[in-house]
Design a protein around this motif. Structure first.
Motif, mmCIF file in Angstrom:
data_model
loop_
_atom_site.group_PDB
_atom_site.id
_atom_site.type_symbol
_atom_site.label_atom_id
_atom_site.label_comp_id
_atom_site.label_asym_id
_atom_site.label_seq_id
_atom_site.Cartn_x
_atom_site.Cartn_y
_atom_site.Cartn_z
ATOM 1 N N ALA A 231 16.908 83.207 -3.822
ATOM 2 C CA ALA A 231 15.920 84.276 -3.700
ATOM 3 C C ALA A 231 14.568 83.769 -4.174
ATOM 4 N N GLY A 238 3.278 82.351 2.560
ATOM 5 C CA GLY A 238 4.174 81.562 1.735
ATOM 6 C C GLY A 238 3.535 80.931 0.521
ATOM 7 N N ARG A 241 4.636 80.694 -4.153
ATOM 8 C CA ARG A 241 6.068 81.018 -4.131
ATOM 9 C C ARG A 241 6.707 80.805 -5.499
ATOM 10 N N ALA A 275 5.995 88.825 -0.325
ATOM 11 C CA ALA A 275 7.141 88.656 0.568
ATOM 12 C C ALA A 275 8.336 88.214 -0.273
ATOM 13 N N THR A 277 12.288 87.076 -0.281
ATOM 14 C CA THR A 277 13.279 86.500 0.626
ATOM 15 C C THR A 277 14.585 86.270 -0.123
ATOM 16 N N GLY A 279 18.601 84.705 0.463
ATOM 17 C CA GLY A 279 19.435 83.893 1.345
ATOM 18 C C GLY A 279 20.852 83.784 0.822
ATOM 19 N N GLU A 298 19.663 84.919 6.037
ATOM 20 C CA GLU A 298 18.420 85.131 5.299
ATOM 21 C C GLU A 298 17.741 86.417 5.750
ATOM 22 N N LYS A 299 17.064 87.056 4.796
ATOM 23 C CA LYS A 299 16.341 88.288 5.108
ATOM 24 C C LYS A 299 15.102 88.370 4.222
ATOM 25 N N THR A 300 14.024 88.946 4.789
ATOM 26 C CA THR A 300 12.750 89.053 4.076
ATOM 27 C C THR A 300 12.239 90.482 4.130
ATOM 28 N N THR A 301 11.676 90.936 3.027
ATOM 29 C CA THR A 301 11.016 92.232 2.980
ATOM 30 C C THR A 301 9.669 92.073 2.291
ATOM 31 N N HIS A 302 8.774 93.039 2.508
ATOM 32 C CA HIS A 302 7.416 92.940 1.967
ATOM 33 C C HIS A 302 7.088 94.143 1.092
#
Length: 356
Positions: A231, A238, A241, A275, A277, A279, A298-302
């Motif tokens: 995560a 990006g 990070r 963002a 993320t 995984g 994998e998934k991403t949210t904001h």
């Protein structure tokens, strides 16, 4: 030497009605076992192990591959290590993953629909004299319409004893896990659901805050899976990070089961638009114990992040700039009016001098 089996304990309270609570006493995973189940006063002790046959002589649990409609015959050896005769109940039950991530088995008052319904012991109970052993044969009959995939349960021995002091019945269960893979197309799959990220700012307008990522791991396939987690939280494109550290593996989830995850991520820059993320690398274990990593999910949210201290400072700066502009305009207007008045006065003075 046979590995010891897994122990489960159930305590049933005698109040106005009977209630049952199941507590897992040891990790129910292949190769890990617990000691023999003991009564509170120490006068009852028994052990269980897998029978030695064509399936193996030193198994710690039962593991089978069978096609729909197939049958399996095996056995469990029960030994009375105590000083009194034992009369144990024998039954099977479906397995499930507890909130602590351990395997447990349904209690007898809960209905089993898979292994607990497919496993049938030759007898519903077994009587054993002190120092003696008995083999309990059982048969697994897989329905012809069984869905392909993994099923987990167990075969159990149980002894219920009253505890007059506490007014309860103590049900001691000692059993061995059964993992069954029904033949057909295996479709291992994990999904990340209910994904969310929350951010907490600091008092320092230029400092970093902490983010919390939460999501649900859902086994949407037909194979038992654990997974490696990853995560991170980043800013736009990006940048900045920050990765979560030391994330544990998720427990092995049975088909259809879910597992709630909360991941703290420290020292995250408040980059206005964050963002998050997550995984998952699913891990599939075969009958030999070999683990195969599958394709990463994998998934991403904001989330919008507005550090209120920085925002307040920005508003103060804007207010100062606006005030400075307005004061500057006012001063320029006043100077202009004074200059015009001075010129007008000079003109009038000149006209008066000419008239004289």
């Amino acid at each position: 030497m046979h590995a010891p089996a897994t122990r489960w304990k159930t305590r049933t309270a005698k109040l106005l009605r009977t209630t049952a609570l199941s507590l897992l006493a040891a990790a129910a995973v292949a190769g890990v076992g617990a000691g023999p189940a003991l009564a509170a006063d120490g006068d009852v002790t028994w052990t269980v192990r897998t029978a030695s046959n064509s399936y193996g002589a030193t198994r710690s649990s039962y593991s089978y591959n069978v096609n729909p409609g197939g049958t399996i015959e095996d056995g469990m050896v029960v030994a009375n290590r105590g000083t009194a005769p034992l009369n144990l109940t024998v039954y099977a039950a479906d397995g499930f993953t507890t909130e602590s991530g351990q395997l447990d088995l349904l209690t007898r008052d809960k209905k089993s629909v898979a292994i607990g319904a497919w496993v049938h012991a030759n007898a519903a109970s077994v009587a054993i004299q002190p120092g003696k052993t008995a083999t309990v044969p059982f048969k697994i009959s897989v329905p012809a319409n069984a869905t392909p995939g993994d099923y987990v349960g167990g075969v159990l021995t149980s002894l219920t004893q009253p505890d007059q002091a506490e007014g309860i019945n103590v049900d001691r269960r000692l059993g061995i896990r059964i993992k069954l893979r029904v033949g057909g197309e295996l479709k291992p799959a994990l999904a990340i659901e209910d994904f969310d990220v929350d951010y907490k700012c600091t008092w320092n307008p230029f400092g970093r805050g902490d983010a919390t990522i939460s999501y649900k791991v859902h086994n949407t396939g037909n194979a038992a899976l654990s997974s490696q987690q990853a995560a991170s939280v980043s800013g736009p494109f990006g940048l900045l990070r920050t990765k979560a550290r030391d994330l544990p593996k998720t427990p092995e989830l049975l088909p259809g089961e879910s597992w709630q995850v909360t991941v703290p991520v420290k020292d995250v820059s408040p980059a206005i638009r964050l963002a998050a993320t997550a995984g998952l690398t699913p891990l599939l274990t075969d009958a030999s114990g070999s683990v195969t990593p599958l394709d990463k999910v994998e998934k991403t949210t904001h989330a919008w992040v507005l550090p209120w201290t920085l925002l307040l400072l920005l508003l103060v700066l804007i207010a100062i700039v606006v005030l400075a502009i307005r004061l500057g305009r006012r001063n320029r207007t006043a100077r202009k009016q004074r200059e015009e008045a001075r010129v007008q006065e000079a003109v009038e003075q000149r006209l008066r001098e000419q008239q004289q």
